[in-house]
Design an enzyme around this catalytic site. Structure first.
Site, short mmCIF file in Angstrom:
data_model
loop_
_atom_site.label_atom_id
_atom_site.label_comp_id
_atom_site.label_asym_id
_atom_site.label_seq_id
_atom_site.Cartn_x
_atom_site.Cartn_y
_atom_site.Cartn_z
N LYS A 13 34.39 -45.96 -14.59
CA LYS A 13 35.23 -44.89 -14.03
C LYS A 13 36.67 -45.37 -13.84
O LYS A 13 37.61 -44.67 -14.16
CB LYS A 13 34.70 -44.42 -12.66
N ARG A 88 31.10 -39.63 -2.80
CA ARG A 88 29.87 -40.36 -3.11
C ARG A 88 28.69 -39.79 -2.33
O ARG A 88 27.58 -40.28 -2.49
CB ARG A 88 30.06 -41.84 -2.74
N ARG A 122 31.72 -58.40 -15.40
CA ARG A 122 33.03 -57.88 -14.98
C ARG A 122 33.80 -58.94 -14.19
O ARG A 122 33.25 -59.63 -13.35
CB ARG A 122 32.80 -56.66 -14.09
N ARG A 155 33.69 -59.93 -8.23
CA ARG A 155 33.54 -59.27 -6.93
C ARG A 155 32.20 -59.65 -6.31
O ARG A 155 31.22 -59.77 -7.02
CB ARG A 155 33.60 -57.74 -7.11
N ARG A 166 23.38 -51.33 -4.95
CA ARG A 166 24.36 -50.27 -5.26
C ARG A 166 23.74 -49.20 -6.16
O ARG A 166 24.04 -48.02 -6.01
CB ARG A 166 25.60 -50.89 -5.93
P1 AMP Z 1 33.81 -49.16 -6.09
O1 AMP Z 1 34.97 -50.06 -6.38
O2 AMP Z 1 34.11 -47.72 -6.32
O3 AMP Z 1 32.54 -49.62 -6.77
O4 AMP Z 1 33.55 -49.28 -4.50
C1 AMP Z 1 33.23 -50.53 -3.91
C2 AMP Z 1 32.55 -50.31 -2.58
O5 AMP Z 1 33.45 -49.59 -1.69
C3 AMP Z 1 31.29 -49.45 -2.61
O6 AMP Z 1 30.14 -50.18 -2.97
C4 AMP Z 1 31.24 -48.94 -1.16
O7 AMP Z 1 30.82 -49.96 -0.30
C5 AMP Z 1 32.72 -48.69 -0.89
N1 AMP Z 1 33.12 -47.31 -1.25
C6 AMP Z 1 33.99 -46.92 -2.23
N2 AMP Z 1 34.12 -45.60 -2.28
C7 AMP Z 1 33.31 -45.11 -1.29
C8 AMP Z 1 32.99 -43.81 -0.84
N3 AMP Z 1 33.52 -42.71 -1.42
N4 AMP Z 1 32.13 -43.69 0.20
C9 AMP Z 1 31.59 -44.77 0.79
N5 AMP Z 1 31.83 -46.03 0.40
C10 AMP Z 1 32.69 -46.22 -0.64
#
Ligand code: AMP
Length: 208
Positions: A13, A88, A122, A155, A166
């Site tokens: 994404k 989410r 990644r 990460r 996740r």
């Molecule tokens: P991402 O980089 O989008 O994979 O997000 C990394 C982490 O940030 C996720 O695993 C969640 O812990 C947190 N996170 C990101 N976006 C959200 C969201 N919309 N709602 C809740 N937690 C989020």
């Protein structure tokens, strides 16, 4: 145009949203990046969010919705935006739906096998945040960012234990959004199992 990119962690994404943002001249808003910035700066939100993020769990809705509402008020979001990693949960979608109109939701799909392979390969630049993949988007010099010379790292939540969590969280909390937006008649499914270039072309077609 206001766009949501939906899809499991690691589907690409962020990479697709970065390119789409340049192509359409609209803002790219990644809640993951915003939260990581808060963690790095040790803000109150960052300190609270960190323990959830490290485990691969969702940060509580109340914190994320508040952060997003503030961001959407910024001037640079007025011409449209791409939401990457938000909403989410159904609750997040309903809350944000009260403030803004979403025009299109692109649901990018691939098997868990592909996702796990991608996430474990990644690497992210610690300075500029650019995302590499050790096969598809390789840095010229191992461990070093092509763009800014920053060090590349994995990460914490891209380690196998967190990836499994996740994906589970995605199935339980986020996947119901597919039907939610389908019922609104604004969802387009896109195949995310190919290269980043193929994926971007399909996303672009879906929003054109
Ligand atoms: P991402 O980089 O989008 O994979 O997000 C990394 C982490 O940030 C996720 O695993 C969640 O812990 C947190 N996170 C990101 N976006 C959200 C969201 N919309 N709602 C809740 N937690 C989020």
């Amino acid at each position: 145009m206001n766009i949501v990119l939906l899809g499991s962690p690691g589907i690409g994404k962020g990479t697709a949203a970065t390119k789409l943002s340049k192509k359409l001249g609209i803002a790219h808003i990644s809640t993951g990046d915003m939260l990581r910035e808060n963690v790095a700066q040790k803000t109150k939100l960052g300190v609270e969010a960190k323990s959830y993020m490290d485990k691969g769990l969702l940060v509580p809705d109340i914190l994320v919705i508040e952060m997003m509402k503030k961001r959407l008020q910024k001037k640079y979001c007025k011409n449209g935006f791409i939401l990457d990693g938000f909403p989410r949960t159904i609750n997040q979608a309903e809350e944000i739906g009260k403030e803004i109109k979403i025009d299109k939701v692109v649901n990018i799909q691939a098997s868990d096998e592909i996702i796990i392979d991608r996430l474990s390969k990644r690497k992210v630049c610690c300075k500029c945040g650019f995302v590499y993949h050790l096969i598809y988007i390789k840095p010229k010099k191992e461990g070093v960012c092509d763009k800014c010379g920053g060090k590349l790292y994995q990460r914490k939540d891209d380690k196998l234990e967190a990836i499994t969590e996740r994906l589970k969280v995605y199935r339980n909390e986020t996947e119901p959004l597919i039907d939610y937006y389908k019922e609104k008649g604004i969802l387009a499914d896109v195949d995310g199992s190919g290269t980043p270039e193929e994926e971007f072309e399909s996303v672009l077609k879906a929003v054109s």
